[in-house]
Design an enzyme around this catalytic site. Structure first.
Site, PDB file in Angstrom:
ATOM      1  N   GLU A 108       0.853  -1.193   0.000  1.00  0.00           N
ATOM      2  CA  GLU A 108       0.000   0.000   0.000  1.00  0.00           C
ATOM      3  C   GLU A 108       0.885   1.238   0.000  1.00  0.00           C
ATOM      4  O   GLU A 108       2.116   1.139   0.131  1.00  0.00           O
ATOM      5  CB  GLU A 108      -0.930  -0.012   1.218  1.00  0.00           C
ATOM      6  CG  GLU A 108      -1.977  -1.119   1.124  1.00  0.00           C
ATOM      7  CD  GLU A 108      -2.976  -1.100   2.275  1.00  0.00           C
ATOM      8  OE1 GLU A 108      -3.287  -0.021   2.788  1.00  0.00           O
ATOM      9  OE2 GLU A 108      -3.415  -2.178   2.662  1.00  0.00           O
ATOM     10  N   HIS A 140      -8.932   9.682   3.254  1.00  0.00           N
ATOM     11  CA  HIS A 140      -8.534   8.605   2.345  1.00  0.00           C
ATOM     12  C   HIS A 140      -8.723   9.121   0.925  1.00  0.00           C
ATOM     13  O   HIS A 140      -9.782   9.657   0.598  1.00  0.00           O
ATOM     14  CB  HIS A 140      -9.378   7.348   2.581  1.00  0.00           C
ATOM     15  CG  HIS A 140      -8.775   6.121   1.977  1.00  0.00           C
ATOM     16  ND1 HIS A 140      -8.702   5.942   0.614  1.00  0.00           N
ATOM     17  CD2 HIS A 140      -8.193   5.034   2.531  1.00  0.00           C
ATOM     18  CE1 HIS A 140      -8.096   4.782   0.371  1.00  0.00           C
ATOM     19  NE2 HIS A 140      -7.778   4.217   1.521  1.00  0.00           N
ATOM     20  N   ARG A 197      -0.610   8.849   1.729  1.00  0.00           N
ATOM     21  CA  ARG A 197      -1.982   9.326   1.577  1.00  0.00           C
ATOM     22  C   ARG A 197      -2.175  10.826   1.610  1.00  0.00           C
ATOM     23  O   ARG A 197      -3.027  11.371   0.921  1.00  0.00           O
ATOM     24  CB  ARG A 197      -2.778   8.770   2.743  1.00  0.00           C
ATOM     25  CG  ARG A 197      -3.589   7.644   2.315  1.00  0.00           C
ATOM     26  CD  ARG A 197      -4.311   7.093   3.466  1.00  0.00           C
ATOM     27  NE  ARG A 197      -4.287   5.671   3.245  1.00  0.00           N
ATOM     28  CZ  ARG A 197      -4.788   4.777   4.040  1.00  0.00           C
ATOM     29  NH1 ARG A 197      -5.364   5.163   5.154  1.00  0.00           N
ATOM     30  NH2 ARG A 197      -4.752   3.526   3.740  1.00  0.00           N
ATOM     31  N   HIS A 247     -11.314   9.858   7.008  1.00  0.00           N
ATOM     32  CA  HIS A 247     -11.084   8.420   7.176  1.00  0.00           C
ATOM     33  C   HIS A 247     -10.550   8.049   8.560  1.00  0.00           C
ATOM     34  O   HIS A 247     -10.966   7.054   9.139  1.00  0.00           O
ATOM     35  CB  HIS A 247     -10.078   7.994   6.103  1.00  0.00           C
ATOM     36  CG  HIS A 247      -9.780   6.533   6.059  1.00  0.00           C
ATOM     37  ND1 HIS A 247     -10.752   5.590   5.830  1.00  0.00           N
ATOM     38  CD2 HIS A 247      -8.605   5.846   6.217  1.00  0.00           C
ATOM     39  CE1 HIS A 247     -10.196   4.374   5.833  1.00  0.00           C
ATOM     40  NE2 HIS A 247      -8.906   4.499   6.083  1.00  0.00           N
ATOM     41  N   ARG A 271      -0.753   8.826   9.256  1.00  0.00           N
ATOM     42  CA  ARG A 271      -0.648   7.375   9.470  1.00  0.00           C
ATOM     43  C   ARG A 271      -0.270   6.640   8.186  1.00  0.00           C
ATOM     44  O   ARG A 271      -0.862   6.873   7.127  1.00  0.00           O
ATOM     45  CB  ARG A 271      -1.982   6.834   9.973  1.00  0.00           C
ATOM     46  CG  ARG A 271      -2.010   5.327  10.103  1.00  0.00           C
ATOM     47  CD  ARG A 271      -3.322   4.865  10.673  1.00  0.00           C
ATOM     48  NE  ARG A 271      -4.418   5.125   9.777  1.00  0.00           N
ATOM     49  CZ  ARG A 271      -4.966   4.211   8.975  1.00  0.00           C
ATOM     50  NH1 ARG A 271      -4.519   2.975   8.970  1.00  0.00           N
ATOM     51  NH2 ARG A 271      -5.964   4.535   8.187  1.00  0.00           N
TER      52      ARG A 271
HETATM   53  P1  FAD Z   1     -13.759   0.540  16.112  1.00  0.00           P
HETATM   54  O1  FAD Z   1     -13.472  -0.689  15.382  1.00  0.00           O
HETATM   55  O2  FAD Z   1     -14.353   1.655  15.352  1.00  0.00           O
HETATM   56  O3  FAD Z   1     -14.752   0.202  17.313  1.00  0.00           O
HETATM   57  C1  FAD Z   1     -15.295   1.248  18.097  1.00  0.00           C
HETATM   58  C2  FAD Z   1     -16.280   0.654  19.061  1.00  0.00           C
HETATM   59  O4  FAD Z   1     -16.607   1.598  20.064  1.00  0.00           O
HETATM   60  C3  FAD Z   1     -17.603   0.247  18.435  1.00  0.00           C
HETATM   61  O5  FAD Z   1     -17.981  -0.974  19.006  1.00  0.00           O
HETATM   62  C4  FAD Z   1     -18.558   1.338  18.890  1.00  0.00           C
HETATM   63  O6  FAD Z   1     -19.905   0.923  18.987  1.00  0.00           O
HETATM   64  C5  FAD Z   1     -18.004   1.601  20.265  1.00  0.00           C
HETATM   65  N1  FAD Z   1     -18.380   2.893  20.841  1.00  0.00           N
HETATM   66  C6  FAD Z   1     -18.040   4.129  20.401  1.00  0.00           C
HETATM   67  N2  FAD Z   1     -18.562   5.058  21.224  1.00  0.00           N
HETATM   68  C7  FAD Z   1     -19.239   4.397  22.181  1.00  0.00           C
HETATM   69  C8  FAD Z   1     -20.005   4.796  23.306  1.00  0.00           C
HETATM   70  N3  FAD Z   1     -20.196   6.088  23.606  1.00  0.00           N
HETATM   71  N4  FAD Z   1     -20.572   3.839  24.087  1.00  0.00           N
HETATM   72  C9  FAD Z   1     -20.425   2.526  23.785  1.00  0.00           C
HETATM   73  N5  FAD Z   1     -19.722   2.085  22.730  1.00  0.00           N
HETATM   74  C10 FAD Z   1     -19.132   3.023  21.950  1.00  0.00           C
HETATM   75  N6  FAD Z   1      -6.926   0.359   9.223  1.00  0.00           N
HETATM   76  C11 FAD Z   1      -5.963  -0.521   8.892  1.00  0.00           C
HETATM   77  O7  FAD Z   1      -4.985  -0.681   9.634  1.00  0.00           O
HETATM   78  N7  FAD Z   1      -6.088  -1.259   7.753  1.00  0.00           N
HETATM   79  C12 FAD Z   1      -7.131  -1.136   6.890  1.00  0.00           C
HETATM   80  O8  FAD Z   1      -7.220  -1.833   5.897  1.00  0.00           O
HETATM   81  C13 FAD Z   1      -8.146  -0.194   7.222  1.00  0.00           C
HETATM   82  N8  FAD Z   1      -9.200  -0.005   6.389  1.00  0.00           N
HETATM   83  C14 FAD Z   1     -10.207   0.808   6.793  1.00  0.00           C
HETATM   84  C15 FAD Z   1     -11.351   0.916   5.990  1.00  0.00           C
HETATM   85  C16 FAD Z   1     -12.420   1.675   6.401  1.00  0.00           C
HETATM   86  C17 FAD Z   1     -13.646   1.782   5.536  1.00  0.00           C
HETATM   87  C18 FAD Z   1     -12.349   2.371   7.643  1.00  0.00           C
HETATM   88  C19 FAD Z   1     -13.500   3.204   8.116  1.00  0.00           C
HETATM   89  C20 FAD Z   1     -11.201   2.298   8.424  1.00  0.00           C
HETATM   90  C21 FAD Z   1     -10.131   1.527   8.003  1.00  0.00           C
HETATM   91  N9  FAD Z   1      -8.981   1.406   8.785  1.00  0.00           N
HETATM   92  C22 FAD Z   1      -8.003   0.529   8.426  1.00  0.00           C
HETATM   93  C23 FAD Z   1      -8.906   2.031  10.092  1.00  0.00           C
HETATM   94  C24 FAD Z   1      -9.259   0.979  11.159  1.00  0.00           C
HETATM   95  O9  FAD Z   1     -10.289   0.157  10.664  1.00  0.00           O
HETATM   96  C25 FAD Z   1      -9.714   1.603  12.448  1.00  0.00           C
HETATM   97  O10 FAD Z   1      -8.845   2.616  12.848  1.00  0.00           O
HETATM   98  C26 FAD Z   1      -9.760   0.537  13.540  1.00  0.00           C
HETATM   99  O11 FAD Z   1     -10.589  -0.532  13.128  1.00  0.00           O
HETATM  100  C27 FAD Z   1     -10.287   1.124  14.817  1.00  0.00           C
HETATM  101  O12 FAD Z   1     -10.508   0.088  15.723  1.00  0.00           O
HETATM  102  P2  FAD Z   1     -11.045   0.445  17.161  1.00  0.00           P
HETATM  103  O13 FAD Z   1     -11.164  -0.835  17.891  1.00  0.00           O
HETATM  104  O14 FAD Z   1     -10.229   1.527  17.731  1.00  0.00           O
HETATM  105  O15 FAD Z   1     -12.490   1.096  16.884  1.00  0.00           O
HETATM  106  C1  SIN Z   2      -7.323   0.842   2.628  1.00  0.00           C
HETATM  107  O1  SIN Z   2      -7.615  -0.338   2.477  1.00  0.00           O
HETATM  108  O2  SIN Z   2      -6.989   1.600   1.710  1.00  0.00           O
HETATM  109  C2  SIN Z   2      -7.378   1.403   3.992  1.00  0.00           C
HETATM  110  C3  SIN Z   2      -6.159   1.064   4.693  1.00  0.00           C
HETATM  111  C4  SIN Z   2      -6.018   1.894   5.933  1.00  0.00           C
HETATM  112  O3  SIN Z   2      -6.819   2.785   6.200  1.00  0.00           O
HETATM  113  O4  SIN Z   2      -5.050   1.658   6.646  1.00  0.00           O
END
Ligand code: FAD
Ligand code: SIN
Length: 532
Positions: A113, A241, A288, A349, A384
């Site tokens: 990537e 993104h 990015r 993003h 990032r």
């Molecule tokens: P999340 O997975 O967002 O989980 C947050 C949780 O907190 C959820 O369960 C939500 O309900 C809960 N929550 C929030 N507020 C409250 C509240 N007030 N009370 C109770 N529960 C609450 N990163 C990579 O490294 N590789 C990738 O390929 C990649 N692709 C991506 C593609 C997309 C479309 C997106 C949106 C992001 C991508 N990212 C990627 C970024 C990555 O997915 C996220 O940064 C990561 O998954 C965040 O994980 P997390 O556990 O911190 O939060």
């Molecule tokens: C992507 O698949 O392009 C997202 C990867 C990332 O947000 O790290």
């Protein structure tokens, strides 16, 4: 309504679930999640999770790539810890049942990537997050010590403030005693007392009009921590993104993974002209921030609403085999990616900053940890590197668990905490008061605090935000609480932090680009001479 637990976790994405699995043999675990457990940004991750596994890749190369992408603002010790622990964390995910794609010789099929000098991205076709979330949730279901409370919205962290003792952000002895939480299916607010609390609440994308983030990403954890007087940092670094599918009526924006560019797809104007080489020697696979600004610039120069991603030259079978989700999604709106260029635009993003934590994911508040997108470990610096986010969550949830397991038995529950006081509040019958403020918030963030900023734009944003802030605080104080008013309030808090920190940064760095502090040369060229 009261509940007591040893390990309280807010959030059921990768950060919350990994931490839960690690601490669960050492006490009672309660996970709160405001929607269904699987509804997280994690589930939508496409490209994958970066880690060093095979030669010619080395930890050193991944470290250097992370620091180049982060424009040197990274915490070097944290970068080193994260990358050097990447292999162990990936092995653990595999042991827990996450399946990553392999090639014909049985090795992991690592993708490339933007900003990565080697192929090091573990993936499950273009649905990596879904696979990781599936594997983790199925382990969680099997563990007798873990209780998952779905549709539970954490409103505020409980600290000495709720015992009538006021503290300032400089105090080192603020303690977290748990959270107040709203059961979204039944009326009433719970007092959940915990020995340790982990914030794993994810990102903030919904403060912008266009985002790849699911609707749960409203910055609740960062706002709660800030109100509880935790230290929050680096909020100005919002990653857009470069390639979200241009489909204006759809929310959230569907992502076209960077891995598709890693596979050879090329950014072009609507007229079919390649343009990224003008901006960076890596072309379409530059980091990015550079790609997003270049697209923004091209759209402003041409007046077009989008640019295109051209994958038509890639072997048709390979394209469909490796990117089945993108192929199916585009086909559903009559775009056949084997024959048509894909219309794309940048979309909010990821937030690089958040709740400041140390190498064990400890926040500045005692007994409060933060991991995942809501935390700021210092790994990402000013931008990032792709696929470093899932990795960061895995590494720091693991590290937090080591510290929390060690401490938990020495922490007492604070029984004196009072229940939530809803006296004097009435039902707000006018949803328009909330929906209109939300529209205004998103419009001002998108117009004034987007990819390209200026002092004047930031000042305008703050002036307008102050009006929405005052109106919302007043509404919050007199209303019976609903998720809508709480999320709006949190998004306003987060927007405030972003604007304030962006205003303080008197330079263009990484994701924060201001026309008042132009950066002359990027990659040897003055890419932003024409930037509007
Ligand atoms: P999340 O997975 O967002 O989980 C947050 C949780 O907190 C959820 O369960 C939500 O309900 C809960 N929550 C929030 N507020 C409250 C509240 N007030 N009370 C109770 N529960 C609450 N990163 C990579 O490294 N590789 C990738 O390929 C990649 N692709 C991506 C593609 C997309 C479309 C997106 C949106 C992001 C991508 N990212 C990627 C970024 C990555 O997915 C996220 O940064 C990561 O998954 C965040 O994980 P997390 O556990 O911190 O939060
Ligand atoms: C992507 O698949 O392009 C997202 C990867 C990332 O947000 O790290």
């Amino acid at each position: 309504m009261r509940k007591e637990t040893d390990f309280l976790i807010i959030g059921s994405g990768i950060a919350g679930l990994i931490y839960a699995l690690k601490v669960a043999d050492h006490g009672k675990v309660c996970i709160l999640t405001k929607s269904r457990a699987e509804e997280t940004a994690t589930k939508y991750a496409q490209g994958g999770i970066a880690a060093v596994m095979y030669t010619p890749d080395t930890y050193e190369k991944h470290i250097v790539d992370t620091i180049i992408a982060g424009d040197g603002l990274n915490n070097k010790d944290i970068v080193e810890i994260t990358i050097k622990e990447s292999t162990a964390r990936i092995r653990e995910l595999i042991d827990w049942g996450a399946q990553f794609d392999k090639n014909d010789s049985g090795d992991y099929d690592l993708a490339r990537e933007g900003g990565h000098s080697e192929r090091r991205v573990f993936h499950h076709k273009d649905s990596t997050g879904l696979e990781i979330e599936r594997a983790l949730l199925s382990k969680i279901e099997d563990h007798p010590n873990i209780e998952v409370l779905e549709n539970h919205f954490a409103i505020d962290l409980i600290t000495q403030h709720h015992l009538g003792i006021e503290k300032t952000r400089k105090d080192k002895d603020i303690r977290c005693y748990g959270v107040y939480s709203m059961d979204l299916k039944k009326p009433g607010i719970w007092t959940i007392l915990a020995r340790t609390t982990m914030l794993a609440t994810g990102g903030t994308g919904n403060i912008y009009s266009n985002t790849t983030n699911p609707s749960v990403a409203t910055g609740d954890g960062i706002a709660m921590a800030y109100r509880a007087k935790a230290i929050v940092e680096n909020m100005e670094f919002i990653q857009f993104h470069p390639t979200a599918l241009y489909h204006p009526t759809e929310k959230p924006s569907f992502l076209i993974t960077e891995a598709l560019r890693g596979y050879g797809a090329v950014l072009k104007t609507i007229k079919g002209q390649e343009f990224m080489k003008k901006y960076a020697k890596q072309g379409s696979l530059a980091p990015r921030d550079i790609v997003a600004r270049a697209i923004d610039n091209e759209m402003k120069l041409s007046g077009d609403d989008y640019v295109c991603l051209d994958a038509r030259h890639i072997n048709q079978n390979e394209l469909i085999k490796n990117f089945p989700r993108i192929y199916a999604k585009c086909l559903s709106i009559n775009i056949d990616i084997t024959r048509d260029m894909i219309p794309v635009v940048p979309s909010a993003h990821y937030i690089c900053g958040g709740i400041k934590v140390d190498e064990y994911a400890r926040s500045s508040i005692q007994n409060l940890y933060a991991s995942g997108e809501c935390a700021s470990t210092g790994l990402h610096g000013a931008n990032r590197l792709a696929s470093n986010s899932l990795l960061e969550s895995a590494v720091f949830s693991h590290r937090a668990s080591i510290n929390a397991i060690d401490k938990v038995s020495s922490i007492d529950l604070c029984e004196e905490v009072p229940d939530w006081d809803a006296a004097g509040t009435v039902l707000n019958e006018e949803m328009i008061l909330i929906t209109q403020s939300l529209k205004e918030l998103r419009a001002l963030m998108s117009s004034y605090v987007g990819i390209v900023r200026s002092d004047l734009r930031l000042k305008r944003a703050l002036d307008r935000l102050e009006i929405i802030y005052r109106e919302t605080e007043e509404l919050y104080d007199r209303s019976i609480l609903t998720i809508n008013i709480c999320e709006l309030r949190n998004m306003i808090n987060v927007a405030y932090l972003i604007i304030k920190m962006a205003t303080k940064r008197k330079e263009s760095r990484g994701l924060h680009y201001s026309i008042d502090y132009p950066r002359d040369a990027i990659d040897g060229k003055s890419m932003l001479m024409n930037h509007k």
